[in-house]
Design a protein around this motif. Structure first.
Motif, PDB file in Angstrom:
ATOM      1  N   LEU A  21       0.830  -1.200   0.000  1.00 33.00           N
ATOM      2  CA  LEU A  21       0.000   0.000   0.000  1.00 33.00           C
ATOM      3  C   LEU A  21       0.867   1.254   0.000  1.00 33.00           C
ATOM      4  CD1 LEU A  21      -2.765  -1.063   2.557  1.00 33.00           C
ATOM      5  CD2 LEU A  21      -3.146  -0.511   0.151  1.00 33.00           C
ATOM      6  N   ILE A  22       1.913   1.252   0.800  1.00 31.21           N
ATOM      7  CA  ILE A  22       2.821   2.400   0.879  1.00 31.21           C
ATOM      8  C   ILE A  22       3.607   2.545  -0.416  1.00 31.21           C
ATOM      9  CG2 ILE A  22       4.875   3.305   2.042  1.00 31.21           C
ATOM     10  CD1 ILE A  22       3.721   2.012   4.640  1.00 31.21           C
ATOM     11  N   GLU A  23       4.163   1.449  -0.889  1.00 34.32           N
ATOM     12  CA  GLU A  23       5.004   1.439  -2.084  1.00 34.32           C
ATOM     13  C   GLU A  23       4.268   1.982  -3.311  1.00 34.32           C
ATOM     14  OE1 GLU A  23       6.139  -2.258  -4.909  1.00 34.32           O
ATOM     15  OE2 GLU A  23       6.894  -2.410  -2.851  1.00 34.32           O
ATOM     16  N   THR A  24       3.002   1.651  -3.441  1.00 26.20           N
ATOM     17  CA  THR A  24       2.238   2.061  -4.620  1.00 26.20           C
ATOM     18  C   THR A  24       1.577   3.429  -4.461  1.00 26.20           C
ATOM     19  OG1 THR A  24       0.242   0.979  -3.793  1.00 26.20           O
ATOM     20  CG2 THR A  24       1.712  -0.335  -5.235  1.00 26.20           C
ATOM     21  N   GLY A  25       1.609   3.963  -3.254  1.00 32.96           N
ATOM     22  CA  GLY A  25       0.942   5.232  -3.000  1.00 32.96           C
ATOM     23  C   GLY A  25      -0.540   5.074  -2.696  1.00 32.96           C
ATOM     24  N   GLU A  26      -1.009   3.847  -2.693  1.00 32.67           N
ATOM     25  CA  GLU A  26      -2.433   3.586  -2.456  1.00 32.67           C
ATOM     26  C   GLU A  26      -2.831   3.921  -1.021  1.00 32.67           C
ATOM     27  OE1 GLU A  26      -6.309   2.571  -3.578  1.00 32.67           O
ATOM     28  OE2 GLU A  26      -4.538   3.047  -4.748  1.00 32.67           O
ATOM     29  N   ARG A  27      -1.937   3.738  -0.087  1.00 32.88           N
ATOM     30  CA  ARG A  27      -2.252   4.045   1.312  1.00 32.88           C
ATOM     31  C   ARG A  27      -2.598   5.529   1.464  1.00 32.88           C
ATOM     32  NH1 ARG A  27       1.371   3.685   6.739  1.00 32.88           N
ATOM     33  NH2 ARG A  27      -0.369   3.886   8.171  1.00 32.88           N
ATOM     34  N   GLU A  28      -1.823   6.367   0.837  1.00 34.64           N
ATOM     35  CA  GLU A  28      -2.070   7.812   0.919  1.00 34.64           C
ATOM     36  C   GLU A  28      -3.379   8.179   0.225  1.00 34.64           C
ATOM     37  OE1 GLU A  28      -1.426  11.403   2.503  1.00 34.64           O
ATOM     38  OE2 GLU A  28      -0.178   9.650   2.874  1.00 34.64           O
ATOM     39  N   ARG A  29      -3.661   7.542  -0.918  1.00 32.92           N
ATOM     40  CA  ARG A  29      -4.922   7.807  -1.619  1.00 32.92           C
ATOM     41  C   ARG A  29      -6.119   7.357  -0.776  1.00 32.92           C
ATOM     42  NH1 ARG A  29      -1.521   6.604  -5.888  1.00 32.92           N
ATOM     43  NH2 ARG A  29      -1.971   4.377  -5.879  1.00 32.92           N
ATOM     44  N   LEU A  30      -5.999   6.202  -0.146  1.00 32.60           N
ATOM     45  CA  LEU A  30      -7.072   5.706   0.720  1.00 32.60           C
ATOM     46  C   LEU A  30      -7.273   6.623   1.923  1.00 32.60           C
ATOM     47  CD1 LEU A  30      -6.322   1.876   0.687  1.00 32.60           C
ATOM     48  CD2 LEU A  30      -8.307   3.012  -0.343  1.00 32.60           C
ATOM     49  N   LYS A  31      -6.168   7.081   2.473  1.00 29.22           N
ATOM     50  CA  LYS A  31      -6.226   7.975   3.631  1.00 29.22           C
ATOM     51  C   LYS A  31      -6.941   9.276   3.260  1.00 29.22           C
ATOM     52  CE  LYS A  31      -3.100  10.438   6.740  1.00 29.22           C
ATOM     53  NZ  LYS A  31      -1.699  10.669   7.071  1.00 29.22           N
ATOM     54  N   GLU A  32      -6.603   9.842   2.122  1.00 28.95           N
ATOM     55  CA  GLU A  32      -7.240  11.084   1.674  1.00 28.95           C
ATOM     56  C   GLU A  32      -8.729  10.875   1.394  1.00 28.95           C
ATOM     57  OE1 GLU A  32      -4.927  12.538  -1.627  1.00 28.95           O
ATOM     58  OE2 GLU A  32      -3.157  12.816  -0.358  1.00 28.95           O
ATOM     59  N   ALA A  33      -9.066   9.752   0.773  1.00 31.36           N
ATOM     60  CA  ALA A  33     -10.474   9.451   0.491  1.00 31.36           C
ATOM     61  C   ALA A  33     -11.252   9.265   1.791  1.00 31.36           C
ATOM     62  CB  ALA A  33     -10.580   8.198  -0.378  1.00 31.36           C
ATOM     63  N   LEU A  34     -10.648   8.602   2.756  1.00 29.37           N
ATOM     64  CA  LEU A  34     -11.292   8.390   4.053  1.00 29.37           C
ATOM     65  C   LEU A  34     -11.517   9.720   4.762  1.00 29.37           C
ATOM     66  CD1 LEU A  34     -12.366   6.626   6.342  1.00 29.37           C
ATOM     67  CD2 LEU A  34      -9.993   6.358   7.129  1.00 29.37           C
ATOM     68  N   GLN A  35     -10.512  10.573   4.760  1.00 29.42           N
ATOM     69  CA  GLN A  35     -10.662  11.884   5.397  1.00 29.42           C
ATOM     70  C   GLN A  35     -11.799  12.667   4.763  1.00 29.42           C
ATOM     71  OE1 GLN A  35      -6.655  13.396   4.939  1.00 29.42           O
ATOM     72  NE2 GLN A  35      -6.061  12.729   6.983  1.00 29.42           N
ATOM     73  N   LEU A  86     -13.113  -0.806   3.149  1.00 28.78           N
ATOM     74  CA  LEU A  86     -12.761  -2.222   3.045  1.00 28.78           C
ATOM     75  C   LEU A  86     -12.889  -2.709   1.604  1.00 28.78           C
ATOM     76  CD1 LEU A  86     -11.906  -4.802   4.470  1.00 28.78           C
ATOM     77  CD2 LEU A  86     -14.308  -5.215   5.012  1.00 28.78           C
ATOM     78  N   MET A  87     -13.926  -2.272   0.911  1.00 25.53           N
ATOM     79  CA  MET A  87     -14.115  -2.651  -0.490  1.00 25.53           C
ATOM     80  C   MET A  87     -12.949  -2.144  -1.347  1.00 25.53           C
ATOM     81  SD  MET A  87     -17.180  -1.670  -3.131  1.00 25.53           S
ATOM     82  CE  MET A  87     -16.606   0.012  -3.215  1.00 25.53           C
ATOM     83  N   LYS A  88     -12.520  -0.905  -1.104  1.00 27.61           N
ATOM     84  CA  LYS A  88     -11.401  -0.343  -1.871  1.00 27.61           C
ATOM     85  C   LYS A  88     -10.113  -1.110  -1.600  1.00 27.61           C
ATOM     86  CE  LYS A  88     -13.169   4.320  -2.414  1.00 27.61           C
ATOM     87  NZ  LYS A  88     -12.958   5.743  -2.199  1.00 27.61           N
ATOM     88  N   ILE A  89      -9.895  -1.498  -0.361  1.00 29.41           N
ATOM     89  CA  ILE A  89      -8.698  -2.273  -0.020  1.00 29.41           C
ATOM     90  C   ILE A  89      -8.762  -3.639  -0.695  1.00 29.41           C
ATOM     91  CG2 ILE A  89      -7.454  -3.429   1.858  1.00 29.41           C
ATOM     92  CD1 ILE A  89      -8.313  -1.020   3.643  1.00 29.41           C
ATOM     93  N   ARG A  90      -9.917  -4.275  -0.673  1.00 27.67           N
ATOM     94  CA  ARG A  90     -10.069  -5.582  -1.334  1.00 27.67           C
ATOM     95  C   ARG A  90      -9.825  -5.475  -2.836  1.00 27.67           C
ATOM     96  NH1 ARG A  90     -15.250  -7.660   2.109  1.00 27.67           N
ATOM     97  NH2 ARG A  90     -14.054  -8.663   3.753  1.00 27.67           N
ATOM     98  N   GLN A  91     -10.340  -4.402  -3.453  1.00 33.37           N
ATOM     99  CA  GLN A  91     -10.118  -4.206  -4.884  1.00 33.37           C
ATOM    100  C   GLN A  91      -8.632  -4.026  -5.177  1.00 33.37           C
ATOM    101  OE1 GLN A  91     -12.675  -0.842  -5.608  1.00 33.37           O
ATOM    102  NE2 GLN A  91     -14.436  -2.120  -6.110  1.00 33.37           N
ATOM    103  N   PHE A  92      -7.957  -3.274  -4.330  1.00 36.90           N
ATOM    104  CA  PHE A  92      -6.519  -3.071  -4.495  1.00 36.90           C
ATOM    105  C   PHE A  92      -5.788  -4.408  -4.400  1.00 36.90           C
ATOM    106  CE2 PHE A  92      -2.410  -2.655  -2.347  1.00 36.90           C
ATOM    107  CZ  PHE A  92      -1.714  -1.902  -3.269  1.00 36.90           C
ATOM    108  N   LEU A  93      -6.130  -5.191  -3.382  1.00 34.49           N
ATOM    109  CA  LEU A  93      -5.463  -6.479  -3.185  1.00 34.49           C
ATOM    110  C   LEU A  93      -5.738  -7.429  -4.335  1.00 34.49           C
ATOM    111  CD1 LEU A  93      -6.018  -6.998   0.630  1.00 34.49           C
ATOM    112  CD2 LEU A  93      -3.930  -6.297  -0.531  1.00 34.49           C
ATOM    113  N   ALA A  94      -6.957  -7.408  -4.863  1.00 29.73           N
ATOM    114  CA  ALA A  94      -7.296  -8.283  -5.984  1.00 29.73           C
ATOM    115  C   ALA A  94      -6.492  -7.941  -7.220  1.00 29.73           C
ATOM    116  CB  ALA A  94      -8.795  -8.184  -6.286  1.00 29.73           C
TER     117      ALA A  94
END
Length: 99
Positions: A21-35, A86-94
């Motif tokens: 998540l960190i390596e791809t930048g997805e963690r930051e995108r998820l964090k911003e979307a959550l905020q 959770l859905m966004k995280i699952r989609q990322f993992l898939a």
């Protein structure tokens, strides 16, 4: 598989997912979307109002925030926001083939 082995594998998987998540930048995108979602649904104002009402703005300490606000704030997050994240995280993992 015993409980200790299962817990170790679970911890290793969480670390691997977090690293990806960190390596791809997805963690930051998820964090911003959550905020943004929390602001939109009024969560931020609700948590702020709760603590100002209970403690008064001048009487809130960092310790109060850590000990009281974090658990209360998590409890106040709407289920719809949790499910969407959770859905966004699952989609990322898939979409990840190397996990």
């Amino acid at each position: 598989m015993d409980e200790k082995t299962r817990a170790a594998k679970e911890q290793q998987m969480r670390a691997s997912i977090n690293a990806k998540l960190i390596e791809t930048g997805e963690r930051e995108r998820l964090k911003e979307a959550l905020q943004q979602k929390l602001i939109e649904c009024g969560w931020r104002d609700q948590v702020k109002a709760h603590f100002v009402k209970e403690k008064g703005l001048d009487n809130i300490t960092v310790e109060d925030l850590v000990l009281e606000m974090v658990p209360k704030g998590r409890a106040l997050v709407p289920d719809s926001v949790k499910k969407e994240l959770l859905m966004k995280i699952r989609q990322f993992l898939a979409a990840q083939s190397d996990l």
